[in-house]
Design a protein around this motif. Sequence first.
Motif, mmCIF file in Angstrom:
data_model
loop_
_atom_site.group_PDB
_atom_site.id
_atom_site.type_symbol
_atom_site.label_atom_id
_atom_site.label_comp_id
_atom_site.label_asym_id
_atom_site.label_seq_id
_atom_site.Cartn_x
_atom_site.Cartn_y
_atom_site.Cartn_z
ATOM 1 N N ALA A 53 0.943 -1.101 0.042
ATOM 2 C CA ALA A 53 0.164 0.099 -0.112
ATOM 3 C C ALA A 53 0.891 1.278 -0.068
ATOM 4 O O ALA A 53 0.541 2.317 -0.585
ATOM 5 C CB ALA A 53 -1.078 0.130 1.260
ATOM 6 N N VAL A 54 2.047 1.240 0.687
ATOM 7 C CA VAL A 54 2.716 2.324 0.862
ATOM 8 C C VAL A 54 3.327 2.641 -0.589
ATOM 9 O O VAL A 54 3.284 3.774 -1.197
ATOM 10 C CB VAL A 54 3.941 2.288 1.860
ATOM 11 C CG1 VAL A 54 5.001 3.263 1.724
ATOM 12 C CG2 VAL A 54 3.351 2.159 3.230
ATOM 13 N N LEU A 55 3.862 1.424 -1.099
ATOM 14 C CA LEU A 55 4.452 1.508 -2.433
ATOM 15 C C LEU A 55 3.517 2.276 -3.650
ATOM 16 O O LEU A 55 3.891 2.944 -4.431
ATOM 17 C CB LEU A 55 5.087 0.207 -3.081
ATOM 18 C CG LEU A 55 6.280 0.057 -2.419
ATOM 19 C CD1 LEU A 55 6.545 -1.506 -2.594
ATOM 20 C CD2 LEU A 55 7.449 0.912 -2.625
ATOM 21 N N THR A 56 2.301 1.669 -3.453
ATOM 22 C CA THR A 56 1.444 2.250 -4.565
ATOM 23 C C THR A 56 0.847 3.410 -4.360
ATOM 24 O O THR A 56 0.473 4.345 -5.219
ATOM 25 C CB THR A 56 0.307 1.148 -4.721
ATOM 26 O OG1 THR A 56 -0.533 0.849 -3.500
ATOM 27 C CG2 THR A 56 0.724 -0.242 -5.421
ATOM 28 N N THR A 57 0.487 3.888 -2.991
ATOM 29 C CA THR A 57 0.107 5.440 -2.930
ATOM 30 C C THR A 57 0.939 6.230 -2.739
ATOM 31 O O THR A 57 0.739 7.430 -2.878
ATOM 32 C CB THR A 57 -1.077 5.167 -1.678
ATOM 33 O OG1 THR A 57 -0.018 4.682 -0.294
ATOM 34 C CG2 THR A 57 -2.261 4.082 -1.693
ATOM 35 N N ALA A 58 2.084 6.030 -2.098
ATOM 36 C CA ALA A 58 3.080 7.308 -1.669
ATOM 37 C C ALA A 58 4.119 7.221 -2.538
ATOM 38 O O ALA A 58 4.968 8.394 -2.670
ATOM 39 C CB ALA A 58 3.304 6.888 -0.196
#
Length: 267
Positions: free
Chosen positions: A171-176
């Motif tokens: 989730a961090v990789l895809t959103t941030a």
Amino acid sequence: MTTLHCDIDCESPLAPQAAPDGSLWWQAGALRLCFVGLADLLPRHLPQIDRRDFRRQPPIALDAAHPLGDILNPGEIDQVNRYKALKRQVEWIAGRLAVKKLVARWLRPDLPPSRIQVAHHPQGAPFLPCAPDTALSISHAGDYAVAGLELDRQRGLGLDIEAVKPRAVRAVLTTAFSATERRALPAAATPDAVFRRWCLKEAFLKYIGRGFHENLTRVEILDGAVRHHGQTVSDLTLQVARPFPRHILAVISGPRRSVDQSPASRV
Ligand SMILES: CC(C)(COP(=O)(O)OP(=O)(O)OC[C@H]1O[C@@H](n2cnc3c(N)ncnc32)[C@H](O)[C@@H]1OP(=O)(O)O)[C@@H](O)C(=O)NCCC(=O)NCCS
């Protein structure tokens, strides 16, 4: 001064020193940090809370007669009572204790704790009404809250602490992260490697006083430096450390920038 490119994957040594009141301290140059751990805070100040799995327990209601009333003023007690989750209540109290300890030690030893307050600029950046020229940053995650002061009044500060959660990496990789940041990661990037970069990104978002009001992908952590809107930001000091097991801390200081006073606006 030029940008200090930090070796993100080589954490700085940072071993906070314990004080008798349970707080943990660290300093370097004009930077002062105070950590408050929940394992100390709960038995010391909130013994009514069962520490086992306290995050699932219902919120508490504090009144002025609670012993924390010696530290928190009535407005702060009201703020605690407004939070709907015990986790948020506890981390907020920990952050305020860290700020009050820092300010009492380094800036205003003359003030009682209840008179040391935090105010916020319109986009959320905290400041100290009792010392508005000194940069303050606050973060909470996992088992700790941390507050930092930059005693050089020409300089600003942003810090972020994160508890590394391997399941949150995707989730961090895809959103941030921008596509460029994702491509720049080593093929076998560990959760620690991702969280170090995420922590630095959040520290920068706080340093510029915009938090999530800035588009996350317009701040990029590449080659150990910060790029903002495609330009490398000069004159920053970046630090990444592991003050406690599982917890990563990023600290960014640099020339004081005027805080954007405009209300929320995502770029
Ligand atoms: C600051 C932010 C990036 C960090 O969030 P986080 O990782 O969940 O939380 P952390 O514990 O690390 O940091 C929280 C602290 O950041 C500080 N903070 C909030 N907004 C900030 C900003 N614009 N600049 C600098 N610091 C900020 C606050 O002091 C807060 O602590 P407090 O509530 O106890 O005073 C994010 O919470 C944020 O931008 N919040 C404000 C704006 C917002 O709510 N936007 C919603 C979408 S537009």
